[in-house]
Scaffold this motif. Structure first.
Motif, PDB file in Angstrom:
ATOM      1  N   ALA A   1      -3.539  53.098   5.721  1.00  0.00           N
ATOM      2  CA  ALA A   1      -4.363  52.695   4.244  1.00  0.00           C
ATOM      3  C   ALA A   1      -4.833  53.902   3.684  1.00  0.00           C
ATOM      4  O   ALA A   1      -5.101  53.790   2.362  1.00  0.00           O
ATOM      5  N   ASP A   2      -5.241  55.033   4.176  1.00  0.00           N
ATOM      6  CA  ASP A   2      -5.723  56.213   3.286  1.00  0.00           C
ATOM      7  C   ASP A   2      -4.630  56.917   2.581  1.00  0.00           C
ATOM      8  O   ASP A   2      -4.737  57.013   1.498  1.00  0.00           O
ATOM      9  N   GLY A   3      -3.314  56.808   3.069  1.00  0.00           N
ATOM     10  CA  GLY A   3      -2.266  57.313   2.401  1.00  0.00           C
ATOM     11  C   GLY A   3      -1.895  56.127   1.153  1.00  0.00           C
ATOM     12  O   GLY A   3      -1.627  56.815   0.103  1.00  0.00           O
ATOM     13  N   LEU A   4      -1.790  55.038   1.372  1.00  0.00           N
ATOM     14  CA  LEU A   4      -1.512  54.153   0.254  1.00  0.00           C
ATOM     15  C   LEU A   4      -2.623  54.222  -0.728  1.00  0.00           C
ATOM     16  O   LEU A   4      -2.467  53.922  -1.999  1.00  0.00           O
ATOM     17  N   GLY A   5      -3.850  54.158  -0.411  1.00  0.00           N
ATOM     18  CA  GLY A   5      -4.979  53.964  -1.409  1.00  0.00           C
ATOM     19  C   GLY A   5      -5.139  55.167  -1.917  1.00  0.00           C
ATOM     20  O   GLY A   5      -6.175  55.151  -2.920  1.00  0.00           O
ATOM     21  N   SER A   6      -4.605  56.253  -1.524  1.00  0.00           N
ATOM     22  CA  SER A   6      -4.794  57.541  -2.300  1.00  0.00           C
ATOM     23  C   SER A   6      -4.094  57.551  -3.748  1.00  0.00           C
ATOM     24  O   SER A   6      -4.613  58.118  -4.728  1.00  0.00           O
ATOM     25  N   GLY A   7      -3.043  56.804  -3.877  1.00  0.00           N
ATOM     26  CA  GLY A   7      -2.423  56.737  -5.114  1.00  0.00           C
ATOM     27  C   GLY A   7      -1.583  57.931  -5.475  1.00  0.00           C
ATOM     28  O   GLY A   7      -1.153  58.125  -6.655  1.00  0.00           O
ATOM     29  N   LYS A   8      -1.610  59.051  -4.426  1.00  0.00           N
ATOM     30  CA  LYS A   8      -0.621  59.960  -4.826  1.00  0.00           C
ATOM     31  C   LYS A   8       0.554  60.023  -4.514  1.00  0.00           C
ATOM     32  O   LYS A   8       1.061  59.099  -3.943  1.00  0.00           O
ATOM     33  N   PRO A   9       1.340  61.041  -5.146  1.00  0.00           N
ATOM     34  CA  PRO A   9       2.808  61.258  -4.648  1.00  0.00           C
ATOM     35  C   PRO A   9       2.924  61.182  -3.182  1.00  0.00           C
ATOM     36  O   PRO A   9       1.987  61.461  -2.205  1.00  0.00           O
ATOM     37  N   ALA A  10       4.518  60.879  -2.643  1.00  0.00           N
ATOM     38  CA  ALA A  10       4.633  60.702  -1.276  1.00  0.00           C
ATOM     39  C   ALA A  10       4.161  61.880  -0.382  1.00  0.00           C
ATOM     40  O   ALA A  10       3.649  61.741   0.718  1.00  0.00           O
ATOM     41  N   GLU A  11       4.393  63.115  -0.983  1.00  0.00           N
ATOM     42  CA  GLU A  11       4.343  64.240  -0.176  1.00  0.00           C
ATOM     43  C   GLU A  11       2.637  64.318   0.049  1.00  0.00           C
ATOM     44  O   GLU A  11       2.287  64.745   1.235  1.00  0.00           O
ATOM     45  N   ASP A  12       1.828  64.217  -0.780  1.00  0.00           N
ATOM     46  CA  ASP A  12       0.645  64.462  -0.866  1.00  0.00           C
ATOM     47  C   ASP A  12       0.025  63.123   0.168  1.00  0.00           C
ATOM     48  O   ASP A  12      -1.031  63.553   0.953  1.00  0.00           O
ATOM     49  N   ALA A  13       0.383  62.105   0.026  1.00  0.00           N
ATOM     50  CA  ALA A  13       0.013  60.794   0.649  1.00  0.00           C
ATOM     51  C   ALA A  13       0.245  61.170   2.301  1.00  0.00           C
ATOM     52  O   ALA A  13      -0.640  60.844   3.201  1.00  0.00           O
ATOM     53  N   LEU A  14       1.537  61.629   2.367  1.00  0.00           N
ATOM     54  CA  LEU A  14       1.863  61.897   3.933  1.00  0.00           C
ATOM     55  C   LEU A  14       0.929  63.198   4.503  1.00  0.00           C
ATOM     56  O   LEU A  14       0.558  63.131   5.652  1.00  0.00           O
ATOM     57  N   ARG A  15       0.491  64.063   3.509  1.00  0.00           N
ATOM     58  CA  ARG A  15      -0.465  65.087   4.048  1.00  0.00           C
ATOM     59  C   ARG A  15      -1.705  64.533   4.556  1.00  0.00           C
ATOM     60  O   ARG A  15      -2.284  64.908   5.426  1.00  0.00           O
ATOM     61  N   ILE A  16      -2.190  63.633   3.541  1.00  0.00           N
ATOM     62  CA  ILE A  16      -3.458  62.921   3.750  1.00  0.00           C
ATOM     63  C   ILE A  16      -3.340  62.159   5.031  1.00  0.00           C
ATOM     64  O   ILE A  16      -4.400  62.249   5.901  1.00  0.00           O
ATOM     65  N   MET A  17      -2.089  61.527   5.350  1.00  0.00           N
ATOM     66  CA  MET A  17      -2.285  60.705   6.447  1.00  0.00           C
ATOM     67  C   MET A  17      -2.296  61.576   7.923  1.00  0.00           C
ATOM     68  O   MET A  17      -2.646  60.896   8.629  1.00  0.00           O
ATOM     69  N   LYS A  18      -1.948  62.709   7.742  1.00  0.00           N
ATOM     70  CA  LYS A  18      -1.900  63.615   8.902  1.00  0.00           C
ATOM     71  C   LYS A  18      -3.029  64.228   9.055  1.00  0.00           C
ATOM     72  O   LYS A  18      -3.346  64.780  10.082  1.00  0.00           O
ATOM     73  N   GLN A  19      -4.152  64.015   8.162  1.00  0.00           N
ATOM     74  CA  GLN A  19      -5.364  64.857   8.576  1.00  0.00           C
ATOM     75  C   GLN A  19      -5.904  64.098   9.659  1.00  0.00           C
ATOM     76  O   GLN A  19      -5.885  62.803   9.738  1.00  0.00           O
ATOM     77  N   SER A  20      -6.948  64.766  10.291  1.00  0.00           N
ATOM     78  CA  SER A  20      -7.634  64.354  11.687  1.00  0.00           C
ATOM     79  C   SER A  20      -8.806  63.025  11.381  1.00  0.00           C
ATOM     80  O   SER A  20      -9.221  62.214  11.913  1.00  0.00           O
ATOM     81  N   ASP A  21      -9.229  63.304  10.088  1.00  0.00           N
ATOM     82  CA  ASP A  21     -10.522  62.417   9.531  1.00  0.00           C
ATOM     83  C   ASP A  21      -9.986  61.339   8.983  1.00  0.00           C
ATOM     84  O   ASP A  21      -8.657  61.038   8.749  1.00  0.00           O
ATOM     85  N   ILE A  22     -10.820  60.340   8.774  1.00  0.00           N
ATOM     86  CA  ILE A  22     -10.352  58.783   8.224  1.00  0.00           C
ATOM     87  C   ILE A  22     -11.041  58.720   7.065  1.00  0.00           C
ATOM     88  O   ILE A  22     -12.431  58.992   6.862  1.00  0.00           O
ATOM     89  N   GLY A  23     -10.470  58.550   5.813  1.00  0.00           N
ATOM     90  CA  GLY A  23     -11.168  58.093   4.551  1.00  0.00           C
ATOM     91  C   GLY A  23     -11.846  56.878   4.246  1.00  0.00           C
ATOM     92  O   GLY A  23     -11.724  56.000   5.156  1.00  0.00           O
ATOM     93  N   PRO A  24     -12.225  56.719   3.186  1.00  0.00           N
ATOM     94  CA  PRO A  24     -12.875  55.369   2.850  1.00  0.00           C
ATOM     95  C   PRO A  24     -11.996  54.175   3.010  1.00  0.00           C
ATOM     96  O   PRO A  24     -12.551  53.116   3.595  1.00  0.00           O
TER      97      PRO A  24
END
Length: 260
Positions: A91-114
């Motif tokens: 959900a964080d990766g999809l909701g970020s609206g960022k390109p695939a590489e950035d979205a995948l990086r967000i998904m690997k982070q240990s925290d959970i976004g909104p």
């Protein structure tokens, strides 16, 4: 095509999809193929555990809501919350609206976004509400809903691991299982799960042989929509995506079983 002995397949399925004390002895494409074909078997065990917890609490005098919370908690406990964590990360990766590489990086982070927090909140509320309604009708309907939703969740993983679905990363669980399942094998497993869902409804004398398969089909359709969206956004699947697919399928099945 080399065949994986059934014990290795079951070890892979239970060792990667549950916290049960099963040691994975092989970590190759053949073992992954067999393991993902056996994923619904792990789902059946998880579903029976969830149903047992709910029914036991009802027998001890608890209300439908308490039984529903227990039935929703057991799958989370038996997977160490990995599927829920995957749902939140997806959900964080999809909701970020960022390109695939950035979205995948967000998904690997240990925290959970909104986006992840909101998604978890509504998914868990939906699961508990649907289970509470089922247990409120009868213990049999609640048990049937717990079992069928767990089966549907793991069938979604089998279908997502079919040939032609690429991994988004070269490493991780997603890369290990992406594309390993032949389409024909995935369809055969789907037919078997539909039969089990029909039998479960007939066994408990609740939904009959129709509602269970309809719930499984709806769950697989919802998971397929999410899968295609993730492949478009991320370029393939990851372990987080598989977790998101499982929770999406389980929730959809429970909602369908609560209708009417």
């Amino acid at each position: 095509m080399p065949r994986t002995p059934l014990p290795d397949s079951l070890r892979f399925a239970f060792g990667t999809l549950t916290v049960l004390p099963v040691r994975v002895t092989r970590w190759d494409r053949d073992a992954a193929r067999g393991g993902m074909l056996c994923a619904p078997a792990a789902g059946l065990v998880v579903g029976l555990g969830a149903a047992a917890a709910g029914v036991l609490l009802l027998a001890l005098g608890a209300g439908p809501l308490t039984a529903a919370v227990a039935s929703a908690a057991v799958p989370a406990a038996l997977t160490r919350g990995l599927h829920l964590d995957g749902l939140a990360d997806t959900a964080d990766g999809l909701g970020s609206g960022k390109p695939a590489e950035d979205a995948l990086r967000i998904m690997k982070q240990s925290d959970i976004g909104p986006f992840g927090v909101i998604t978890l909140l509504f998914v868990l509320l939906g699961q508990v509400a649907a289970l509470a309604q089922a247990y409120g009708d009868s213990w049999g309907r609640g048990a049937c809903a717990a079992v069928v939703s767990a089966l549907a969740a793991r069938l979604a993983l089998t279908l997502a691991a079919r040939a032609g679905v690429p991994p988004a990363r070269p490493e991780g669980l997603g890369a290990a299982v992406a594309g390993v399942v032949p389409v024909r094998g995935a369809l055969l497993v789907a037919a078997l799960v539909l039969g089990v869902a029909a039998g479960t409804g007939a066994l408990f004398g609740t939904y009959g042989p129709v509602r269970g398969p309809l719930a499984v089909l709806a769950a697989c359709a919802a998971a397929e929509l999410l899968l295609r969206h993730c492949v478009r956004r991320f370029g393939g699947v990851t372990g987080d995506v598989f977790g998101g697919l499982a929770e999406t399928a389980a929730t959809t099945a429970l909602v369908v079983l609560s209708l009417g």
